[in-house]
Write a protein that holds these residues in place. Structure first.
Motif, short mmCIF file in Angstrom:
data_model
loop_
_atom_site.label_atom_id
_atom_site.label_comp_id
_atom_site.label_asym_id
_atom_site.label_seq_id
_atom_site.Cartn_x
_atom_site.Cartn_y
_atom_site.Cartn_z
N ASN A 157 0.82 -1.20 0.00
CA ASN A 157 0.00 0.00 0.00
C ASN A 157 0.86 1.26 0.00
OD1 ASN A 157 -2.47 1.48 0.22
ND2 ASN A 157 -2.07 1.76 2.40
N CYS A 194 -7.85 -5.97 -6.82
CA CYS A 194 -7.03 -6.21 -5.63
C CYS A 194 -5.58 -5.77 -5.81
CB CYS A 194 -7.04 -7.69 -5.27
SG CYS A 194 -8.64 -8.36 -4.80
N PRO A 254 -6.05 1.66 -6.02
CA PRO A 254 -7.24 2.33 -6.54
C PRO A 254 -6.94 3.71 -7.10
CG PRO A 254 -7.77 1.22 -4.49
CD PRO A 254 -6.28 1.13 -4.66
N SER A 286 -17.52 -5.46 -2.97
CA SER A 286 -16.72 -5.14 -1.80
C SER A 286 -15.85 -6.35 -1.46
CB SER A 286 -17.60 -4.77 -0.61
OG SER A 286 -18.31 -3.56 -0.86
N ARG A 289 -12.49 -3.04 0.37
CA ARG A 289 -12.27 -2.23 -0.84
C ARG A 289 -13.54 -2.34 -1.67
NH1 ARG A 289 -6.80 -2.68 -4.15
NH2 ARG A 289 -6.19 -1.46 -2.29
#
Length: 253
Positions: free
Chosen positions: A6, A165, A169, A220, A246
């Motif tokens: 991340n 995934c 995003p 989700s 997510r």
């Protein structure tokens, strides 16, 4: 496990069976007029939802790759336990439905087609025997038009969910995971077998160049985030981490 970084401090972990639930949402949303042999729809959706259930036990206790100091992902997980998980998952599906098991077997054996170094050779032989047995029982062959469509659908739904995934995003197209940057490899009659590509409109919306769904689809996917300095105790830490989601909408491009 789907593993992504991340930022410099955190790792995101998506369990395979959680990602597969989103795959099932995509299969459910596929337009009726684009779905070949609709009488098999329930079996196909079941295969797509359950195709990664062999990972459930492995993902409950993720392990650390000591060479990379990162959690093992579905890509680099040690081969022997991975193949056992694949086999167990297909067996579970076969206990419920033969056609769904055939689709799952075709999906996983495709990972090893063309190998010449012996990796997965035993698994491939095992699954080819299973496929032959199931096709004889179902009175179909590998060139069956509906079977080919259902197999492509499983792989497309799998890849679209992985796209959600594995990418950050909102990422720019040029910075996407290279697996999907040029579009998805699966081809369908509804758009004259043209490549379908995806791109992020914003952090919660992905657009498809050709849209096969009845309506906009929102999924989700559960995941957990762990700090890199906590990875040394990964299995224990993972169990105690809170679950995040997510949520992404798939729209016409």
């Amino acid at each position: 496990m789907v593993v992504t970084e991340n930022d410099k401090e955190k790792i995101l972990l998506f369990e395979q069976h959680e990602h597969a639930k989103a795959c099932g949402d995509f299969a459910e949303a596929w337009r009726d007029e684009y779905f070949i042999e609709k009488k098999k729809r329930d079996e196909v959706v079941y295969a797509i939802v359950e195709h990664d259930n062999g990972w459930i036990e492995l993902d409950e206790k993720p392990s650390l790759n000591k060479k990379t100091q990162m959690p093992y992902s579905f890509i680099n997980y040690p081969l022997k336990p991975k193949l056992k998980a694949y086999t167990n998952g297909i067996n579970r599906v076969e206990d419920i439905d033969n056609y769904a098991a055939l689709l799952c077997s075709l999906h996983f054996s495709s990972f090893f087609e063309g190998y010449t170094n012996g990796r997965g050779e035993g698994f491939l032989k095992q699954e080819r025997r299973r496929q032959q047995r199931l096709m004889e029982k179902l009175n179909i062959n590998k060139k069956d038009r509906a079977l080919q469509f259902h197999y492509e659908l499983l792989q497309f739904c799998d890849n679209l969910s992985l796209y959600l995934c594995m990418n950050t995003p909102g990422v720019a197209k040029k910075n996407e995971v290279n697996w999907f940057r040029s579009g998805f490899s699966q081809k369908f009659a509804f758009n004259q077998y043209q490549t379908i590509s995806a791109h992020w409109l914003d952090e919660a919306t992905v657009a498809l160049s050709d849209f096969p769904f009845k309506n906009e689809v929102t999924v989700s996917i559960n995941y957990k985030a762990i700090k890199k300095n906590h990875l040394i105790n990964l299995p224990i830490e993972y169990e105690q981490l809170p679950v995040h989601q997510r949520t992404v909408s798939i729209v016409k491009g």
